[in-house]
Design a protein around this motif. Structure first.
Motif: not given
Ligand code: G1P
Length: 282
Positions: A116-140
């Motif tokens: 990761x180094x010094x940058x912000x990063x996304x974490x996604x757990x595999x126990x959850x699947x999301x379905x959305x027009x704008x993906x959940x990670x994009x919303x975050x």
């Protein structure tokens, strides 16, 4: 931005299916669970992914690798549709690292520190699947760019289910964002500060690693990410947001079964026949 997908859990709840294969490879309708998660990352505009694996996880690496033999065979047999499906899977740049010991989610995330180094990063757990027009990670990500602070996706769950999740207490700001006041990992009945559960999507800043270092074993004797975030939240505000879309919990057998049925029913190609079949059986 980079994304980190922890996939080192033992999958005990799914034994014997997971005796020799990782739980992340459990099929959910027409693809393995982890493929949905990788697709969410890619659709959010992130193309640099680290998957944290453990023992018996080789199948995940193979799944995202190219299989030249299979590609040639499909091409020769003019199975273009399948060829496109498997080519799409292996077109993403994915790195792997192993968590050497099962010490919990917080420890698994800590394995990503150098990557990761010094940058912000996304974490996604595999126990959850999301379905959305704008993906959940994009919303975050969109919220993160606005507030420049860690962001966690939450969802209201029935009170009797809060014990399966990390749960937050919060104040709501004028834009409807949650200013998190505290986080509790899998509270006992009656001790949950709310029924807003952490769904397994996080946008974190690299200072979280310092707090994971300070985190002592918590629930289940494991280093919990929720406990590290609880410490982080004392030094800087973490934001929660209500994710807009459908969430499928595949962390236990019943919810996994329901997810498979729901996702299949969402596909025009099988909806009618499957609905008739289900009505018939029930
Ligand atoms: C993990 C987290 C928990 C979160 C949950 C979401 O728990 O520790 O805070 O709410 O994922 O699925 P696990 O399901 O791995 O036990």
């Amino acid at each position: 931005m980079k994304a980190v997908i922890p996939a080192a859990g033992l999958g005990t709840r799914f034994l014997p299916i997971t005796k020799a294969q990782p739980k992340e490879m459990l099929p959910v309708y027409d693809r393995p669970a982890i493929q949905y998660v990788v697709e969410e990352v890619v659709q959010s505009g992130i193309d640099d992914i680290l998957i944290i694996t453990g023992k018996n996880k080789r199948a995940i690496e193979d799944h995202f690798d190219r299989s030249l033999e299979l590609e040639i065979s499909l091409r020769n047999r003019e199975k273009e549709e399948y060829l496109r499906k498997i080519e799409r899977i292996s077109s993403v740049d994915i790195h792997f690292i192993r968590q050497k010991e099962q010490k919990g989610l917080g420890d698994a995330i800590y394995c990503a520190r150098k990557y990761v180094g010094g940058e912000p990063f996304a974490v996604l757990l595999g126990d959850t699947i999301t379905v959305a027009e704008r993906p959940c990670t994009r919303q975050m990500m969109d919220i993160f760019f606005e507030v420049e602070a860690p962001v966690i996706a939450v969802e209201e769950v029935p009170m009797e289910k809060v014990g399966s999740y990390g749960v937050i207490s919060y104040r709501e700001d004028e834009k409807g964002l949650f200013l998190i006041e505290d986080l509790v990992e899998k509270p006992e009945p009656g001790e949950a500060p709310s029924n807003y559960a952490i769904i397994g999507r996080y946008l974190l800043t690299p200072d979280v690693f310092d707090f994971i270092e300070k985190t002592r074993p918590g629930k289940g004797g494991e280093i919990q990410l929720t406990d590290a975030l609880r410490l982080l939240n004392r030094s800087r505000q973490i934001y929660g947001f209500k994710f807009e879309g459908r969430r499928y919990d595949i962390g236990n057998m019943m919810d996994w079964l329901k997810s498979t049925v729901e996702l299949a029913l969402a596909d025009d190609a099988v909806r009618e026949e499957l609905s008739a079949f289900l009505r018939d059986v029930v």
